[in-house]
Design a protein around this motif. Sequence first.
Motif, mmCIF file in Angstrom:
data_model
loop_
_atom_site.group_PDB
_atom_site.id
_atom_site.type_symbol
_atom_site.label_atom_id
_atom_site.label_comp_id
_atom_site.label_asym_id
_atom_site.label_seq_id
_atom_site.Cartn_x
_atom_site.Cartn_y
_atom_site.Cartn_z
ATOM 1 N N PRO A 6 0.834 -1.196 0.000
ATOM 2 C CA PRO A 6 0.000 0.000 0.000
ATOM 3 C C PRO A 6 0.869 1.246 0.000
ATOM 4 O O PRO A 6 2.075 1.178 0.247
ATOM 5 C CB PRO A 6 -0.772 -0.126 1.306
ATOM 6 C CG PRO A 6 0.160 -0.857 2.207
ATOM 7 C CD PRO A 6 0.995 -1.768 1.337
ATOM 8 N N GLU A 7 0.245 2.370 -0.280
ATOM 9 C CA GLU A 7 0.938 3.669 -0.222
ATOM 10 C C GLU A 7 2.189 3.690 -1.093
ATOM 11 O O GLU A 7 3.183 4.326 -0.766
ATOM 12 C CB GLU A 7 1.300 4.016 1.239
ATOM 13 C CG GLU A 7 0.092 4.312 2.110
ATOM 14 C CD GLU A 7 -0.194 3.191 3.107
ATOM 15 O OE1 GLU A 7 0.747 2.571 3.602
ATOM 16 O OE2 GLU A 7 -1.381 2.933 3.374
ATOM 17 N N GLU A 13 1.061 -4.478 8.350
ATOM 18 C CA GLU A 13 1.576 -3.209 8.866
ATOM 19 C C GLU A 13 1.519 -3.223 10.392
ATOM 20 O O GLU A 13 0.517 -3.625 10.978
ATOM 21 C CB GLU A 13 0.739 -2.043 8.336
ATOM 22 C CG GLU A 13 1.153 -0.698 8.936
ATOM 23 C CD GLU A 13 0.452 0.468 8.253
ATOM 24 O OE1 GLU A 13 0.963 0.941 7.233
ATOM 25 O OE2 GLU A 13 -0.631 0.873 8.713
ATOM 26 N N HIS A 15 -3.983 -3.421 8.541
ATOM 27 C CA HIS A 15 -3.846 -2.292 7.640
ATOM 28 C C HIS A 15 -5.219 -1.682 7.488
ATOM 29 O O HIS A 15 -6.177 -2.183 8.065
ATOM 30 C CB HIS A 15 -3.248 -2.673 6.281
ATOM 31 C CG HIS A 15 -2.590 -1.506 5.622
ATOM 32 N ND1 HIS A 15 -3.166 -0.782 4.614
ATOM 33 C CD2 HIS A 15 -1.407 -0.903 5.894
ATOM 34 C CE1 HIS A 15 -2.354 0.204 4.285
ATOM 35 N NE2 HIS A 15 -1.277 0.165 5.039
ATOM 36 N N HIS A 44 6.018 -1.410 7.409
ATOM 37 C CA HIS A 44 5.437 -2.406 6.498
ATOM 38 C C HIS A 44 6.373 -3.611 6.494
ATOM 39 O O HIS A 44 7.594 -3.440 6.409
ATOM 40 C CB HIS A 44 5.349 -1.872 5.062
ATOM 41 C CG HIS A 44 4.253 -0.870 4.859
ATOM 42 N ND1 HIS A 44 4.108 -0.166 3.683
ATOM 43 C CD2 HIS A 44 3.238 -0.463 5.668
ATOM 44 C CE1 HIS A 44 3.059 0.645 3.777
ATOM 45 N NE2 HIS A 44 2.508 0.487 4.972
HETATM 46 MN MN MN Z 1 0.670 1.498 5.477
#
Ligand code: MN
Length: 479
Positions: free
Chosen positions: A294-295, A322, A339, A438
Amino acid sequence: MSKLYFIPGSQDLYGRECLDQVAADCRAMVDFLNEKLSGVVTVELLPTVETSPICVQDIRTAENDDDCVGVITWMHTFSPAKMWIKGLQILTKPLLHLHTQANEKLPYDEIDMDFMNLNQAAHGDREYGYILARLGIAHEVVAGYYKHDRVIAKIRQFAEVAKAISFSRNLTVATFGNNMRDVAVTDGNRLEAEIRYGWEIKYWGIGEIAALTDKVTDEELDAKMKEYTSLYTMATDNLDSVKEQAKYEVALEKFMKKWNVEAFTDTFQDLHGMKQLPGIAAQNLMAKGVGFGPEGDYKISAFSAVLMKMAECRSGATGFIEDYTYDLTEGEELELASHMLEVPPSFAASKPEIQVHHLGIGGKDDPARLVFDGVTGDGIQVTLVDMGDHFRIICADIELVKQPKPMPKLPVARIMYRHKPDFAIGTAAWCYAGGAHHSVVSTALTRADIAMFARLTGTELITIGDDTTEADLQKFFMR
Ligand code: MN
């Protein structure tokens, strides 16, 4: 099927009869390995290295074979190691130095100089080990009689790690959008990642997926919804939200197939053309071995795909997670990891529920996601960070535990774990080491697997576990 080549070493000093026996013993060894490694990898015998040209030819065979993920070498007799230099210089695939013998026990009553000359791994494998060290070639040494279970387990482990490295070298990561604005640890040197691990990290706009979503047919949508309801319990009336996610997954699958992508990232900061942040769509793909970060975290996306590949022949769960929040009750500290949506259902202790809830981040519609409690048992938490002039892997032993109480108001999947040797040392070591928020958690892989991967890819490794002490913390230094 992935393949390992087995290259024995000898020389022409001992006569044809000796070399024929070397080949016969190696054939028996390879047959045994094939029986024991069935389902993981096949092993193929190459001509015994008697000269430098044969060595070069053998290594070329291994290098030119796309099915070959690694090479096993063993010096049955003495094999002068200058003969290995030119061959080893063109080897790029993972190398296992098997330090073994055709015989388990010494034949004390029968042993003579012919036996000594034929069976001298203690001699030849040291000569060979020297040239590997002298050339600085990353390799794994496995020592012991090849029929022993411990030795077979190590060879199997090498095969699994070699398969993962081969996968890594051919991995394309699609990043939809860029790195989350202002976040440090998820960023890094993409070029160096491609040079070292082979990851082709390619950028596309998420609008590509939005456009493909619009073209999903009713048949494709129905098939994906059937897949969801066969795997998961529908615990929402908001079927439109679930269908939107189903379309995302169909679109992502088409995109990944077209571009040979096996890992991807998205970011809630760039959802142009999308109604929701991908939730169940990303989760269900992770369950199939697709890497996800993600991100915009392309490192953890790629690394999770590589580690899922490493674990594919084992039982247990492996996937992205996460670090979120702690229970700091003294002496009973626990971590809750999750997450905002994207926790792989491989971690589910029971059948996940499909739920739809509001998501406060991203400003989009309420996304459908899978919600579940996580598996328990011994595991590892592992991450990869960019230190500027090198990559670092941090691997911590953890114990996944059942959540002590229900969390009825928490609308996401989660796992909980205990740090080793304890909370104070384990988490401090992670922080000192620069470990990311992460990571990949696995109940299938061990620290030894990660250590082998780190060694064979030339990556710095910091491990944390029951053998980590307060004194170790004092050794972390500041630049
Ligand atoms: Mn994250």
